[in-house]
Design a protein around this motif. Structure first.
Motif, PDB file in Angstrom:
ATOM      1  N   SER A 272      61.793 -14.678  61.287  1.00 49.12           N
ATOM      2  CA  SER A 272      61.193 -13.345  61.202  1.00 49.12           C
ATOM      3  C   SER A 272      60.871 -13.045  59.751  1.00 49.12           C
ATOM      4  O   SER A 272      61.411 -13.666  58.831  1.00 49.12           O
ATOM      5  CB  SER A 272      62.115 -12.277  61.784  1.00 49.12           C
ATOM      6  N   PHE A 273      59.963 -12.105  59.547  1.00 43.48           N
ATOM      7  CA  PHE A 273      59.635 -11.661  58.202  1.00 43.48           C
ATOM      8  C   PHE A 273      59.108 -10.234  58.272  1.00 43.48           C
ATOM      9  O   PHE A 273      58.642  -9.783  59.319  1.00 43.48           O
ATOM     10  CB  PHE A 273      58.614 -12.586  57.522  1.00 43.48           C
ATOM     11  N   ASP A 274      59.207  -9.537  57.157  1.00 41.02           N
ATOM     12  CA  ASP A 274      58.661  -8.185  57.047  1.00 41.02           C
ATOM     13  C   ASP A 274      57.327  -8.263  56.328  1.00 41.02           C
ATOM     14  O   ASP A 274      57.189  -8.935  55.299  1.00 41.02           O
ATOM     15  CB  ASP A 274      59.601  -7.267  56.264  1.00 41.02           C
ATOM     16  N   PHE A 275      56.341  -7.576  56.890  1.00 42.56           N
ATOM     17  CA  PHE A 275      55.037  -7.443  56.258  1.00 42.56           C
ATOM     18  C   PHE A 275      54.903  -5.981  55.878  1.00 42.56           C
ATOM     19  O   PHE A 275      55.084  -5.098  56.718  1.00 42.56           O
ATOM     20  CB  PHE A 275      53.925  -7.853  57.233  1.00 42.56           C
ATOM     21  N   GLY A 276      54.606  -5.723  54.615  1.00 40.92           N
ATOM     22  CA  GLY A 276      54.519  -4.333  54.192  1.00 40.92           C
ATOM     23  C   GLY A 276      53.669  -4.157  52.964  1.00 40.92           C
ATOM     24  O   GLY A 276      53.232  -5.128  52.341  1.00 40.92           O
ATOM     25  N   GLY A 277      53.442  -2.893  52.628  1.00 44.53           N
ATOM     26  CA  GLY A 277      52.643  -2.593  51.464  1.00 44.53           C
ATOM     27  C   GLY A 277      52.663  -1.118  51.133  1.00 44.53           C
ATOM     28  O   GLY A 277      53.370  -0.327  51.763  1.00 44.53           O
ATOM     29  N   ILE A 278      51.853  -0.776  50.142  1.00 46.47           N
ATOM     30  CA  ILE A 278      51.711   0.601  49.670  1.00 46.47           C
ATOM     31  C   ILE A 278      50.258   1.023  49.858  1.00 46.47           C
ATOM     32  O   ILE A 278      49.330   0.315  49.431  1.00 46.47           O
ATOM     33  CB  ILE A 278      52.085   0.716  48.163  1.00 46.47           C
ATOM     34  N   TYR A 279      50.068   2.195  50.450  1.00 47.11           N
ATOM     35  CA  TYR A 279      48.712   2.709  50.684  1.00 47.11           C
ATOM     36  C   TYR A 279      48.060   3.177  49.387  1.00 47.11           C
ATOM     37  O   TYR A 279      48.673   3.880  48.590  1.00 47.11           O
ATOM     38  CB  TYR A 279      48.741   3.859  51.694  1.00 47.11           C
ATOM     39  N   THR A 280      46.801   2.764  49.211  1.00 50.77           N
ATOM     40  CA  THR A 280      46.021   3.181  48.041  1.00 50.77           C
ATOM     41  C   THR A 280      44.880   4.125  48.414  1.00 50.77           C
ATOM     42  O   THR A 280      44.354   4.818  47.553  1.00 50.77           O
ATOM     43  CB  THR A 280      45.463   1.951  47.301  1.00 50.77           C
ATOM     44  N   ALA A 281      44.498   4.147  49.687  1.00 46.32           N
ATOM     45  CA  ALA A 281      43.460   5.070  50.175  1.00 46.32           C
ATOM     46  C   ALA A 281      43.680   5.303  51.659  1.00 46.32           C
ATOM     47  O   ALA A 281      43.948   4.365  52.404  1.00 46.32           O
ATOM     48  CB  ALA A 281      42.062   4.499  49.934  1.00 46.32           C
ATOM     49  N   VAL A 282      43.562   6.564  52.064  1.00 47.79           N
ATOM     50  CA  VAL A 282      43.668   6.922  53.478  1.00 47.79           C
ATOM     51  C   VAL A 282      42.663   8.044  53.742  1.00 47.79           C
ATOM     52  O   VAL A 282      42.727   9.101  53.119  1.00 47.79           O
ATOM     53  CB  VAL A 282      45.085   7.411  53.858  1.00 47.79           C
ATOM     54  N   GLU A 283      41.709   7.782  54.637  1.00 51.30           N
ATOM     55  CA  GLU A 283      40.765   8.788  55.096  1.00 51.30           C
ATOM     56  C   GLU A 283      40.851   8.792  56.617  1.00 51.30           C
ATOM     57  O   GLU A 283      40.410   7.836  57.263  1.00 51.30           O
ATOM     58  CB  GLU A 283      39.343   8.459  54.639  1.00 51.30           C
ATOM     59  N   ASP A 284      41.437   9.849  57.175  1.00 51.87           N
ATOM     60  CA  ASP A 284      41.697   9.908  58.611  1.00 51.87           C
ATOM     61  C   ASP A 284      40.486   9.470  59.435  1.00 51.87           C
ATOM     62  O   ASP A 284      39.359   9.925  59.200  1.00 51.87           O
ATOM     63  CB  ASP A 284      42.101  11.325  59.028  1.00 51.87           C
ATOM     64  N   ASN A 285      40.768   8.612  60.417  1.00 57.67           N
ATOM     65  CA  ASN A 285      39.778   8.112  61.365  1.00 57.67           C
ATOM     66  C   ASN A 285      38.639   7.333  60.716  1.00 57.67           C
ATOM     67  O   ASN A 285      37.610   7.106  61.357  1.00 57.67           O
ATOM     68  CB  ASN A 285      39.194   9.257  62.212  1.00 57.67           C
ATOM     69  N   ARG A 286      38.804   6.923  59.437  1.00 58.93           N
ATOM     70  CA  ARG A 286      37.719   6.232  58.760  1.00 58.93           C
ATOM     71  C   ARG A 286      38.137   5.031  57.910  1.00 58.93           C
ATOM     72  O   ARG A 286      37.527   3.978  57.975  1.00 58.93           O
ATOM     73  CB  ARG A 286      36.967   7.217  57.874  1.00 58.93           C
ATOM     74  N   LEU A 287      39.211   5.164  57.119  1.00 55.25           N
ATOM     75  CA  LEU A 287      39.519   4.121  56.153  1.00 55.25           C
ATOM     76  C   LEU A 287      41.009   4.075  55.829  1.00 55.25           C
ATOM     77  O   LEU A 287      41.644   5.122  55.646  1.00 55.25           O
ATOM     78  CB  LEU A 287      38.750   4.382  54.847  1.00 55.25           C
ATOM     79  N   ILE A 288      41.530   2.853  55.720  1.00 55.77           N
ATOM     80  CA  ILE A 288      42.878   2.613  55.207  1.00 55.77           C
ATOM     81  C   ILE A 288      42.768   1.457  54.219  1.00 55.77           C
ATOM     82  O   ILE A 288      42.164   0.421  54.541  1.00 55.77           O
ATOM     83  CB  ILE A 288      43.869   2.233  56.320  1.00 55.77           C
ATOM     84  N   GLU A 289      43.341   1.644  53.036  1.00 55.57           N
ATOM     85  CA  GLU A 289      43.443   0.557  52.072  1.00 55.57           C
ATOM     86  C   GLU A 289      44.877   0.490  51.586  1.00 55.57           C
ATOM     87  O   GLU A 289      45.529   1.523  51.419  1.00 55.57           O
ATOM     88  CB  GLU A 289      42.489   0.763  50.885  1.00 55.57           C
ATOM     89  N   TYR A 290      45.361  -0.744  51.363  1.00 57.03           N
ATOM     90  CA  TYR A 290      46.714  -0.910  50.856  1.00 57.03           C
ATOM     91  C   TYR A 290      46.822  -2.192  50.043  1.00 57.03           C
ATOM     92  O   TYR A 290      45.949  -3.057  50.091  1.00 57.03           O
ATOM     93  CB  TYR A 290      47.752  -0.879  51.970  1.00 57.03           C
ATOM     94  N   THR A 291      47.907  -2.268  49.301  1.00 57.32           N
ATOM     95  CA  THR A 291      48.247  -3.456  48.536  1.00 57.32           C
ATOM     96  C   THR A 291      49.570  -3.983  49.063  1.00 57.32           C
ATOM     97  O   THR A 291      50.532  -3.217  49.201  1.00 57.32           O
ATOM     98  CB  THR A 291      48.375  -3.124  47.028  1.00 57.32           C
ATOM     99  N   VAL A 292      49.610  -5.267  49.397  1.00 52.63           N
ATOM    100  CA  VAL A 292      50.859  -5.882  49.866  1.00 52.63           C
ATOM    101  C   VAL A 292      51.724  -6.232  48.656  1.00 52.63           C
ATOM    102  O   VAL A 292      51.272  -6.172  47.513  1.00 52.63           O
ATOM    103  CB  VAL A 292      50.603  -7.116  50.767  1.00 52.63           C
ATOM    104  N   GLY A 293      52.965  -6.594  48.911  1.00 58.14           N
ATOM    105  CA  GLY A 293      53.943  -6.829  47.860  1.00 58.14           C
ATOM    106  C   GLY A 293      53.533  -7.842  46.808  1.00 58.14           C
ATOM    107  O   GLY A 293      53.924  -7.735  45.641  1.00 58.14           O
ATOM    108  N   ASP A 294      52.729  -8.832  47.187  1.00 53.42           N
ATOM    109  CA  ASP A 294      52.318  -9.856  46.223  1.00 53.42           C
ATOM    110  C   ASP A 294      51.024  -9.495  45.483  1.00 53.42           C
ATOM    111  O   ASP A 294      50.461 -10.310  44.763  1.00 53.42           O
ATOM    112  CB  ASP A 294      52.196 -11.224  46.895  1.00 53.42           C
ATOM    113  N   GLY A 295      50.544  -8.263  45.686  1.00 50.54           N
ATOM    114  CA  GLY A 295      49.375  -7.782  44.965  1.00 50.54           C
ATOM    115  C   GLY A 295      48.047  -7.940  45.680  1.00 50.54           C
ATOM    116  O   GLY A 295      47.017  -7.437  45.211  1.00 50.54           O
ATOM    117  N   ARG A 296      48.046  -8.617  46.824  1.00 49.07           N
ATOM    118  CA  ARG A 296      46.785  -8.758  47.570  1.00 49.07           C
ATOM    119  C   ARG A 296      46.358  -7.414  48.148  1.00 49.07           C
ATOM    120  O   ARG A 296      47.184  -6.588  48.492  1.00 49.07           O
ATOM    121  CB  ARG A 296      46.942  -9.794  48.688  1.00 49.07           C
ATOM    122  N   LYS A 297      45.044  -7.227  48.264  1.00 46.99           N
ATOM    123  CA  LYS A 297      44.498  -5.968  48.755  1.00 46.99           C
ATOM    124  C   LYS A 297      43.923  -6.137  50.160  1.00 46.99           C
ATOM    125  O   LYS A 297      43.401  -7.197  50.513  1.00 46.99           O
ATOM    126  CB  LYS A 297      43.423  -5.459  47.804  1.00 46.99           C
TER     127      LYS A 297
END
Length: 141
Positions: free
Chosen positions: A69-94
């Motif tokens: 098992s593994f955890d996949f996670g990140g931090i949100y950098t942009a959120v526009e309801d019903n339109r867009l989600i952007e995030y960066t994962v722990g290793d810096g990938r976008k």
């Protein structure tokens, strides 16, 4: 989006559901645990989601036989309801997910920086399989 050696990968799908339903299925932990796996021998036993800029998410992906098992996670950098989600994962990938409202359907376009361990086609196939599971799950809600 470009990494040092690789150009971003895009997967997409048209989900036969209105954008509000697609958004809820994508963002609510009680739904994420139902669709977030690439194959039937895996599952997502845990998901947490603080959907706001600066908020974080974690999804545990695990082999059903308990072997890995593994955890996949990140931090949100942009959120526009019903339109867009952007995030960066722990290793810096976008990662960027666009939700295109098409009335009774929604086009989901997911673009991500590849990691350097696995072949590009394997990564594309895995992310597409998860998106296909998302489509199947959301259309049967």
């Amino acid at each position: 989006m470009e990494t040092a050696n690789n150009i971003a990968i895009t997967v997409e799908s048209i989900v036969n559901a209105p954008v509000a339903k697609v958004w809820e299925s994508w963002t609510k932990p009680e739904h994420i645990t139902k669709w977030c796996q690439a194959s039937d021998d895996w599952h997502a036993p845990y998901a947490d989601n603080d959907l706001r800029v600066g908020g974080s998410f974690t999804t545990t992906m695990a082999a059903k036989d308990g072997s890995f098992s593994f955890d996949f996670g990140g931090i949100y950098t942009a959120v526009e309801d019903n339109r867009l989600i952007e995030y960066t994962v722990g290793d810096g990938r976008k990662v960027s997910i666009i939700f295109e409202d098409q009335g009774n359907s929604t086009k989901v376009i997911e673009t991500f920086d590849p990691e350097s361990t696995n072949p590009i086609e394997m990564q594309r196939g895995g992310w597409q399989a998860i998106l296909d599971n998302f489509k199947k799950y959301t259309e049967t809600l």
